[in-house]
Design a protein around this motif. Sequence first.
Motif, PDB file in Angstrom:
ATOM      1  N   THR A 135       6.979  18.716 -12.886  1.00  0.00           N
ATOM      2  CA  THR A 135       5.558  18.542 -13.252  1.00  0.00           C
ATOM      3  C   THR A 135       4.832  19.883 -13.216  1.00  0.00           C
ATOM      4  O   THR A 135       5.259  20.819 -12.520  1.00  0.00           O
ATOM      5  N   GLU A 146      -2.526  16.688  -3.994  1.00  0.00           N
ATOM      6  CA  GLU A 146      -2.893  15.290  -4.221  1.00  0.00           C
ATOM      7  C   GLU A 146      -2.612  14.513  -2.946  1.00  0.00           C
ATOM      8  O   GLU A 146      -2.008  15.058  -2.007  1.00  0.00           O
ATOM      9  N   ASP A 178       3.221  15.043 -22.382  1.00  0.00           N
ATOM     10  CA  ASP A 178       2.050  15.443 -21.623  1.00  0.00           C
ATOM     11  C   ASP A 178       1.745  16.930 -21.808  1.00  0.00           C
ATOM     12  O   ASP A 178       0.854  17.469 -21.171  1.00  0.00           O
ATOM     13  N   LEU A 236      -0.271   7.232 -22.801  1.00  0.00           N
ATOM     14  CA  LEU A 236      -0.705   7.620 -21.460  1.00  0.00           C
ATOM     15  C   LEU A 236       0.514   7.709 -20.547  1.00  0.00           C
ATOM     16  O   LEU A 236       1.141   6.702 -20.222  1.00  0.00           O
ATOM     17  N   ARG A 247       0.545  10.201 -17.732  1.00  0.00           N
ATOM     18  CA  ARG A 247       0.153  10.757 -16.430  1.00  0.00           C
ATOM     19  C   ARG A 247       0.998  11.991 -16.084  1.00  0.00           C
ATOM     20  O   ARG A 247       2.116  12.138 -16.539  1.00  0.00           O
ATOM     21  N   TYR A 253       5.411   7.685 -11.269  1.00  0.00           N
ATOM     22  CA  TYR A 253       4.890   6.429 -11.809  1.00  0.00           C
ATOM     23  C   TYR A 253       5.930   5.538 -12.472  1.00  0.00           C
ATOM     24  O   TYR A 253       6.884   5.998 -13.091  1.00  0.00           O
ATOM     25  N   ALA A 305       0.198   2.337 -15.386  1.00  0.00           N
ATOM     26  CA  ALA A 305      -0.448   3.654 -15.333  1.00  0.00           C
ATOM     27  C   ALA A 305      -1.833   3.465 -15.933  1.00  0.00           C
ATOM     28  O   ALA A 305      -1.975   2.724 -16.911  1.00  0.00           O
ATOM     29  N   GLU A 330      -6.045   5.291 -16.559  1.00  0.00           N
ATOM     30  CA  GLU A 330      -7.049   6.332 -16.387  1.00  0.00           C
ATOM     31  C   GLU A 330      -8.405   5.763 -16.764  1.00  0.00           C
ATOM     32  O   GLU A 330      -8.494   4.915 -17.659  1.00  0.00           O
ATOM     33  N   THR A 343     -11.327  12.658 -18.177  1.00  0.00           N
ATOM     34  CA  THR A 343     -10.722  11.730 -17.222  1.00  0.00           C
ATOM     35  C   THR A 343     -11.424  11.811 -15.871  1.00  0.00           C
ATOM     36  O   THR A 343     -11.496  12.880 -15.263  1.00  0.00           O
ATOM     37  N   GLY A 390      -7.487   8.620 -12.134  1.00  0.00           N
ATOM     38  CA  GLY A 390      -6.144   8.314 -12.620  1.00  0.00           C
ATOM     39  C   GLY A 390      -5.340   7.626 -11.538  1.00  0.00           C
ATOM     40  O   GLY A 390      -5.536   7.865 -10.346  1.00  0.00           O
ATOM     41  N   GLY A 433      -1.802   4.609 -10.728  1.00  0.00           N
ATOM     42  CA  GLY A 433      -0.683   3.814 -11.224  1.00  0.00           C
ATOM     43  C   GLY A 433       0.233   3.375 -10.106  1.00  0.00           C
ATOM     44  O   GLY A 433      -0.029   3.619  -8.925  1.00  0.00           O
ATOM     45  N   PHE A 462      -4.950   4.887  -6.827  1.00  0.00           N
ATOM     46  CA  PHE A 462      -5.632   5.791  -7.771  1.00  0.00           C
ATOM     47  C   PHE A 462      -6.280   6.901  -6.979  1.00  0.00           C
ATOM     48  O   PHE A 462      -6.418   6.802  -5.744  1.00  0.00           O
TER      49      PHE A 462
END
Length: 424
Positions: free
Chosen positions: A58, A81, A208, A256, A258, A263, A267, A269, A282, A285, A287, A306
């Motif tokens: 990611t 996060e 993405d 979508l 993410r 996830y 999912a 948003e 956004t 977000g 999921g 979320f």
Amino acid sequence: MSISIPRGTQDILPGEVEKWQLIEAKARELCEKYQYQEIRTPIFESTELFSRGVGDSTDIVQKEMYTFEDRGKRSITLRPEGTAAVVRSFVEKKMFGYANQPVKLYYMGPMFRYERPQAGRFRQFVQFGVEALGSNDPAIDAEVISLAMNLYKEMGLRKLKLIINSLGDKESRVAHRDALVNHFKPRIGEFCHDCQNRLEKNPLRILDCKQDRDHELMESAPSILEFLNDFSKAYFEKLQQYLTQLDIPFEVDANLVRGLDYYNHTAFEIMSNAEGFGAITTLCGGGRYNGLAEEIGGPETPGIGFALSIERFIAALNAEGIELETDQGIDCYLAALGEEAKDYTVGLLQQLRMAGISAERDYLDRKFKAQFKAADRLKAKYVAVLGEDELKNKKINLKNMATGDQVEIELDSFVHYFQGLKGE
Ligand code: HAM
């Protein structure tokens, strides 16, 4: 030379911070109603938690983490996060053994991502998030979504759009993954370096990609929805049924995906479609992340949640022109004249405050008129005047600033009297 604030961060000053407090209070109030309990985890964690949890391929893990070696030579990362940390704690503290299941948690606090700062994108931002662990019922997916929607709505936002998608279960994703590889492979040379790496590692991430998003193969890419097996399809349909039942309008968007790897199934948003909101729309977000607990070394546990940032929340309020009632003013300003009276207010102020009354006095040895001006600036509802004469007679003069009415009250019963006024 003066020192300035780091890029992508902000000071939240009085005048602005009250908006934050209102949103935070509303979030806590809703969590109480929905029965989510607060969890506080550390601001930093082992780097491995995020590389395993959020996913090595990611953008967050590849480019955006604040990672450093501590003095004990451990690799540490400022949390980008909250989900991975909450699941780490769930596993470590054996919450899967709690009598009450699912375990429903919420958190509020700063997250850190080394992103290019722009409107709505900060390097330190505050997330409010919820996580429900231990249930595979699509009704809890709907509950989590409704909590987020209700929070926005109760703060006055109207221009909201909910988009949902299903990423399916493992079997569906494997089938989709193969189709994606076949789709992109022949022309992968036309894609960015990152996407070329993503092809084998995690082709879903190609969808993405910010750099290649206009490539013609993006639009014609096979949609996950075509690859959902019966179980995944039924799960997704049930979620839609519940959202309809809850009167929450939504759109299905098969694109979508993410930006985090954990996830599956649901999912979603929530976007702002207020005019002038800016490029990043956004607000929230989330999921489902069945399997994340296992990834972190725990037992098989389904989960859904979320996160939303307060920064974008406030930007959306501003874009819709919503003014929150922030400056309520104080109950009472004590204006005093003369040394003895001033001394007396030190104790009286304390008594008022202990009686639940917000109160202030002068600390700059200001003249009487200037004290009234200060009271005005503080939006005092009442000004209590204590001069030498009043003190001698054991009286205090109380002026109602809205009506101009004045009354004289026995000094000894003043606090009690004021409490009565407040209770009216
Ligand atoms: P996320 O989509 O990376 O998901 O972030 C969630 C929300 O955090 C975004 O919708 C946005 O409001 C806010 N946000 C993210 N980056 C920034 C930034 N640089 N500046 C300001 N706001 C930002 C997650 O973090 C997942 N943990 C959400 C989740 C919880 N999924 C399941 N449970």
